[in-house]
Design a protein around this motif. Structure first.
Motif, PDB file in Angstrom:
ATOM      1  N   LYS A  32       0.831  -1.197   0.000  1.00  0.00           N
ATOM      2  CA  LYS A  32       0.000   0.000   0.000  1.00  0.00           C
ATOM      3  C   LYS A  32       0.876   1.261   0.000  1.00  0.00           C
ATOM      4  O   LYS A  32       2.042   1.217   0.405  1.00  0.00           O
ATOM      5  N   GLY A 133     -15.161  -1.567  -4.815  1.00  0.00           N
ATOM      6  CA  GLY A 133     -15.538  -1.948  -3.461  1.00  0.00           C
ATOM      7  C   GLY A 133     -16.778  -1.216  -2.980  1.00  0.00           C
ATOM      8  O   GLY A 133     -17.641  -1.799  -2.314  1.00  0.00           O
ATOM      9  N   ARG A 171     -10.992  -5.534  -9.405  1.00  0.00           N
ATOM     10  CA  ARG A 171      -9.901  -4.802  -8.763  1.00  0.00           C
ATOM     11  C   ARG A 171      -9.487  -5.622  -7.546  1.00  0.00           C
ATOM     12  O   ARG A 171     -10.341  -6.124  -6.814  1.00  0.00           O
ATOM     13  N   GLN A 173      -8.026  -5.940  -3.816  1.00  0.00           N
ATOM     14  CA  GLN A 173      -7.953  -5.114  -2.612  1.00  0.00           C
ATOM     15  C   GLN A 173      -6.946  -5.728  -1.655  1.00  0.00           C
ATOM     16  O   GLN A 173      -6.910  -6.950  -1.482  1.00  0.00           O
ATOM     17  N   ALA A 181      -3.999 -10.108  -0.779  1.00  0.00           N
ATOM     18  CA  ALA A 181      -4.965  -9.537  -1.725  1.00  0.00           C
ATOM     19  C   ALA A 181      -6.142 -10.479  -1.969  1.00  0.00           C
ATOM     20  O   ALA A 181      -6.005 -11.702  -1.933  1.00  0.00           O
ATOM     21  N   LEU A 184     -12.126  -8.041  -5.904  1.00  0.00           N
ATOM     22  CA  LEU A 184     -13.442  -7.407  -5.886  1.00  0.00           C
ATOM     23  C   LEU A 184     -13.980  -7.495  -7.306  1.00  0.00           C
ATOM     24  O   LEU A 184     -13.425  -6.881  -8.222  1.00  0.00           O
ATOM     25  N   TYR A 238      -4.267  -1.368  -6.798  1.00  0.00           N
ATOM     26  CA  TYR A 238      -5.136  -1.985  -5.794  1.00  0.00           C
ATOM     27  C   TYR A 238      -6.067  -0.960  -5.152  1.00  0.00           C
ATOM     28  O   TYR A 238      -5.764   0.225  -5.098  1.00  0.00           O
ATOM     29  N   GLU A 239      -7.192  -1.439  -4.654  1.00  0.00           N
ATOM     30  CA  GLU A 239      -8.074  -0.588  -3.866  1.00  0.00           C
ATOM     31  C   GLU A 239      -7.764  -0.769  -2.397  1.00  0.00           C
ATOM     32  O   GLU A 239      -7.284  -1.796  -1.973  1.00  0.00           O
TER      33      GLU A 239
END
Length: 239
Positions: A32, A133, A171, A173, A181, A184, A238-239
């Motif tokens: 992240k 999401g 996507r 997450q 991970a 989604l 990534y979300e």
């Protein structure tokens, strides 16, 4: 492997970490955004320690002329060469972000941590840009059905579906890094599927579920697609 070589590898490892964190956004394929300062700090420490170690090892080896002459110098363990692997991976391969292969292998539904009725109203005209999401949360947990009749625009990569006539805009997450991970997914109907792993913007409307209670198994919310645009992969995948 002598000490000079060991410290050179340590320096290269630090340079590799700095390359993906300080001088590019490649690190976002693995962790992240909040981890960037830690990666930069770790890379800097590795470089400093490696450079200091090279000079110290060079001075020691230069002063041990007798040992070098008789060939009694001892190198480090051979396993130290394994430190080269992450360096080569980053500089030569640069593994990409997780894509359709990882998403299609994971059929575990994502954790649903949204609080019921916590969604803000959708205002304005035209399609609403929305994270996948959030779309999933509104589709399953919004008692006010705020998605009804609203056009939304979702951005993600293409994952094939087993059922004909549909595919997933997806996507991944992450909570910390790519190791945790999960996908989604939103099922897209009415649009021809682009090649797998293609990044797209899909505009469409939500298809409300017809069941009253969530059935067992993995079920993804559905979208009637109206238009599709291919886009370049985002820096933050990534979300």
């Amino acid at each position: 492997m002598n000490r000079v070589t060991q410290n050179l590898i340590l320096t290269l490892l630090g340079c590799a970490v700095l390359r993906i964190s300080a001088f590019s956004t490649t690190y976002l394929n693995y962790v992240k955004p909040g981890f960037r300062p830690f990666l930069i700090g770790a890379g800097t420490v590795l470089v400093v320690l490696g450079v200091i170690g090279v000079f110290q090892a060079y001075r020691l080896e230069k002063g041990a002329a007798e040992r070098e002459t008789h060939g009694h110098a001892h190198g480090g363990p051979r396993v130290a060469w394994l430190m080269c692997l992450p360096v080569f991976a980053i500089f030569l391969i640069a593994p990409p972000a997780l894509g359709s292969f990882a998403a299609s292998r994971d059929d575990t539904p994502p954790p649903r941590d949204q609080t019921l009725n916590s969604f803000t109203p959708l205002t304005g005209a035209g399609p609403v840009d929305m994270p996948i999401g959030e779309f999933i949360g509104r589709a399953w947990d919004d008692d006010k059905k705020s998605l009804t009749g609203r056009e939304v625009r979702l951005t993600g990569f293409v994952v094939p579906a087993k059922r004909k006539g549909q595919w997933y805009v997806t996507r991944m997450q992450i909570a910390c890094c790519a190791a945790d991970a999960f996908p989604l997914k939103v099922s897209v109907r009415g649009l021809e599927m682009p090649p797998a792993d293609t990044w797209v913007e899909v505009t469409g409307t939500w298809i409300p579920q017809t069941f009253g209670k969530m059935p067992n198994g993995v079920i993804y919310p559905r979208l009637t697609g109206k238009s599709l645009t291919r886009v370049t992969p985002p820096d933050e995948p990534y979300e």
